[in-house]
Design a protein around this motif. Structure first.
Motif, PDB file in Angstrom:
ATOM      1  N   LEU A 128      39.140  77.690  70.658  1.00  0.00           N
ATOM      2  CA  LEU A 128      40.561  78.018  70.560  1.00  0.00           C
ATOM      3  C   LEU A 128      41.069  78.031  69.112  1.00  0.00           C
ATOM      4  CD1 LEU A 128      43.094  78.612  72.246  1.00  0.00           C
ATOM      5  CD2 LEU A 128      43.481  76.142  72.376  1.00  0.00           C
ATOM      6  N   TYR A 129      40.670  77.044  68.314  1.00  0.00           N
ATOM      7  CA  TYR A 129      41.237  76.885  66.968  1.00  0.00           C
ATOM      8  C   TYR A 129      40.331  77.346  65.836  1.00  0.00           C
ATOM      9  CZ  TYR A 129      44.482  74.071  69.665  1.00  0.00           C
ATOM     10  OH  TYR A 129      45.380  73.633  70.599  1.00  0.00           O
ATOM     11  N   GLY A 130      39.027  77.452  66.084  1.00  0.00           N
ATOM     12  CA  GLY A 130      38.112  78.038  65.121  1.00  0.00           C
ATOM     13  C   GLY A 130      37.827  77.250  63.857  1.00  0.00           C
ATOM     14  N   LYS A 131      37.387  78.003  62.868  1.00  0.00           N
ATOM     15  CA  LYS A 131      36.915  77.433  61.614  1.00  0.00           C
ATOM     16  C   LYS A 131      37.955  76.593  60.873  1.00  0.00           C
ATOM     17  CE  LYS A 131      34.993  78.784  57.138  1.00  0.00           C
ATOM     18  NZ  LYS A 131      34.529  79.915  56.313  1.00  0.00           N
ATOM     19  N   PRO A 132      39.214  77.049  60.709  1.00  0.00           N
ATOM     20  CA  PRO A 132      40.159  76.226  59.939  1.00  0.00           C
ATOM     21  C   PRO A 132      40.344  74.823  60.527  1.00  0.00           C
ATOM     22  CG  PRO A 132      41.041  78.431  60.257  1.00  0.00           C
ATOM     23  CD  PRO A 132      39.806  78.334  61.113  1.00  0.00           C
ATOM     24  N   TYR A 133      40.435  74.763  61.837  1.00  0.00           N
ATOM     25  CA  TYR A 133      40.607  73.475  62.506  1.00  0.00           C
ATOM     26  C   TYR A 133      39.361  72.604  62.312  1.00  0.00           C
ATOM     27  CZ  TYR A 133      41.484  70.130  66.272  1.00  0.00           C
ATOM     28  OH  TYR A 133      41.683  68.981  66.997  1.00  0.00           O
ATOM     29  N   PHE A 134      38.203  73.185  62.526  1.00  0.00           N
ATOM     30  CA  PHE A 134      36.957  72.441  62.378  1.00  0.00           C
ATOM     31  C   PHE A 134      36.802  71.907  60.945  1.00  0.00           C
ATOM     32  CE2 PHE A 134      32.499  72.222  61.155  1.00  0.00           C
ATOM     33  CZ  PHE A 134      32.057  71.269  62.039  1.00  0.00           C
ATOM     34  N   MET A 135      37.057  72.743  59.960  1.00  0.00           N
ATOM     35  CA  MET A 135      36.895  72.313  58.569  1.00  0.00           C
ATOM     36  C   MET A 135      37.905  71.233  58.195  1.00  0.00           C
ATOM     37  SD  MET A 135      34.156  73.830  57.802  1.00  0.00           S
ATOM     38  CE  MET A 135      34.060  73.060  56.200  1.00  0.00           C
ATOM     39  N   ARG A 136      39.113  71.271  58.783  1.00  0.00           N
ATOM     40  CA  ARG A 136      40.089  70.187  58.546  1.00  0.00           C
ATOM     41  C   ARG A 136      39.564  68.869  59.107  1.00  0.00           C
ATOM     42  NH1 ARG A 136      43.992  74.113  59.203  1.00  0.00           N
ATOM     43  NH2 ARG A 136      44.337  73.670  61.398  1.00  0.00           N
ATOM     44  N   LEU A 137      38.900  68.921  60.254  1.00  0.00           N
ATOM     45  CA  LEU A 137      38.337  67.694  60.828  1.00  0.00           C
ATOM     46  C   LEU A 137      37.185  67.158  59.989  1.00  0.00           C
ATOM     47  CD1 LEU A 137      38.473  68.365  64.674  1.00  0.00           C
ATOM     48  CD2 LEU A 137      40.066  67.089  63.241  1.00  0.00           C
ATOM     49  N   VAL A 138      36.378  68.046  59.442  1.00  0.00           N
ATOM     50  CA  VAL A 138      35.316  67.611  58.526  1.00  0.00           C
ATOM     51  C   VAL A 138      35.952  66.947  57.302  1.00  0.00           C
ATOM     52  CG1 VAL A 138      33.505  68.424  56.945  1.00  0.00           C
ATOM     53  CG2 VAL A 138      33.576  69.266  59.309  1.00  0.00           C
ATOM     54  N   ALA A 139      36.982  67.584  56.739  1.00  0.00           N
ATOM     55  CA  ALA A 139      37.663  67.015  55.567  1.00  0.00           C
ATOM     56  C   ALA A 139      38.285  65.657  55.910  1.00  0.00           C
ATOM     57  CB  ALA A 139      38.735  67.975  55.057  1.00  0.00           C
ATOM     58  N   ARG A 140      38.872  65.531  57.094  1.00  0.00           N
ATOM     59  CA  ARG A 140      39.474  64.263  57.510  1.00  0.00           C
ATOM     60  C   ARG A 140      38.409  63.167  57.613  1.00  0.00           C
ATOM     61  NH1 ARG A 140      42.664  64.908  62.712  1.00  0.00           N
ATOM     62  NH2 ARG A 140      43.786  66.312  61.338  1.00  0.00           N
ATOM     63  N   THR A 141      37.251  63.519  58.162  1.00  0.00           N
ATOM     64  CA  THR A 141      36.155  62.547  58.269  1.00  0.00           C
ATOM     65  C   THR A 141      35.702  62.111  56.883  1.00  0.00           C
ATOM     66  OG1 THR A 141      35.456  63.597  60.335  1.00  0.00           O
ATOM     67  CG2 THR A 141      33.872  62.132  59.269  1.00  0.00           C
ATOM     68  N   LEU A 142      35.528  63.077  55.977  1.00  0.00           N
ATOM     69  CA  LEU A 142      35.109  62.751  54.611  1.00  0.00           C
ATOM     70  C   LEU A 142      36.171  61.937  53.880  1.00  0.00           C
ATOM     71  CD1 LEU A 142      33.446  66.157  53.703  1.00  0.00           C
ATOM     72  CD2 LEU A 142      32.278  63.974  54.121  1.00  0.00           C
ATOM     73  N   ASN A 143      37.439  62.260  54.077  1.00  0.00           N
ATOM     74  CA  ASN A 143      38.508  61.486  53.449  1.00  0.00           C
ATOM     75  C   ASN A 143      38.548  60.059  53.990  1.00  0.00           C
ATOM     76  OD1 ASN A 143      39.270  63.546  51.771  1.00  0.00           O
ATOM     77  ND2 ASN A 143      40.917  64.275  53.098  1.00  0.00           N
TER      78      ASN A 143
END
Length: 171
Positions: A128-143
């Motif tokens: 449903l949300y695609g790449k932008p959503y997924f990459m934000r979650l990766v960034a949140r995990t790294l942060n």
């Protein structure tokens, strides 16, 4: 969607300059597939993306953090109540970055040796949300990882031995 999620996530990570390889996990790990991921740049942070066999409707972003020997030595100097305050403070910082993350302390809060961050993402969200959503979650995990590291450095500022030689005092 499981195979599709693997293909999409692999593609997105490569497009964003992450280094990936198929995760080699033993059969007892019970995963359908996994990726071993390294962030671009230095320092490179390693995390895993896993599709668990018992929950094929989701992928997990997983990052483990071993407490450095220097920080462990400093923690070991503290009373149990003080250790609990430090770890609780660091967890509070991490949870303020990622309220959706499941953060665990191993083996426990009084004798912390490692922490892990887990963020679950459902296949429906990927579709449903695609790449932008997924990459934000990766960034949140790294942060969240960096919040934990900075928390330890705030409580116990330890400059690695190899870095000490490079730092020159001002005259």
């Amino acid at each position: 969607m499981s195979n599709n999620a693997y293909e999409l996530i692999s593609k997105w990570l490569v497009e964003e300059s992450f280094t990936i390889r198929r995760l080699e996990a033993p059969p007892e790990a019970k995963i359908l597939w996994g990726l071993d991921v390294f962030t671009p740049g230095q320092p490179s942070v390693n995390f895993k993306i896993i599709n668990p066999a018992d929950k094929p409707d989701r992928v997990l972003i997983v990052l483990g953090i071993g407490i450095s020997p220097d920080h462990r030595r400093e923690l070991d100097k503290l009373k149990q109540t003080e250790k609990l305050k430090v770890i609780s403070n660091i967890l509070g910082k991490a949870l303020s970055v990622c309220i959706d993350c499941q953060i665990t302390v191993q083996p426990n809060m009084i004798d912390p040796q490692a922490l892990s961050i887990l963020l679950a993402l459902f296949n429906e969200e990927i579709a449903l949300y695609g790449k932008p959503y997924f990459m934000r979650l990766v960034a949140r995990t790294l942060n969240t990882y960096f919040a934990i590291i900075s928390g330890f450095n705030e409580w116990f500022p330890v400059i690695p031995e190899d870095s000490r030689k490079k730092i020159q005092p001002y005259a």
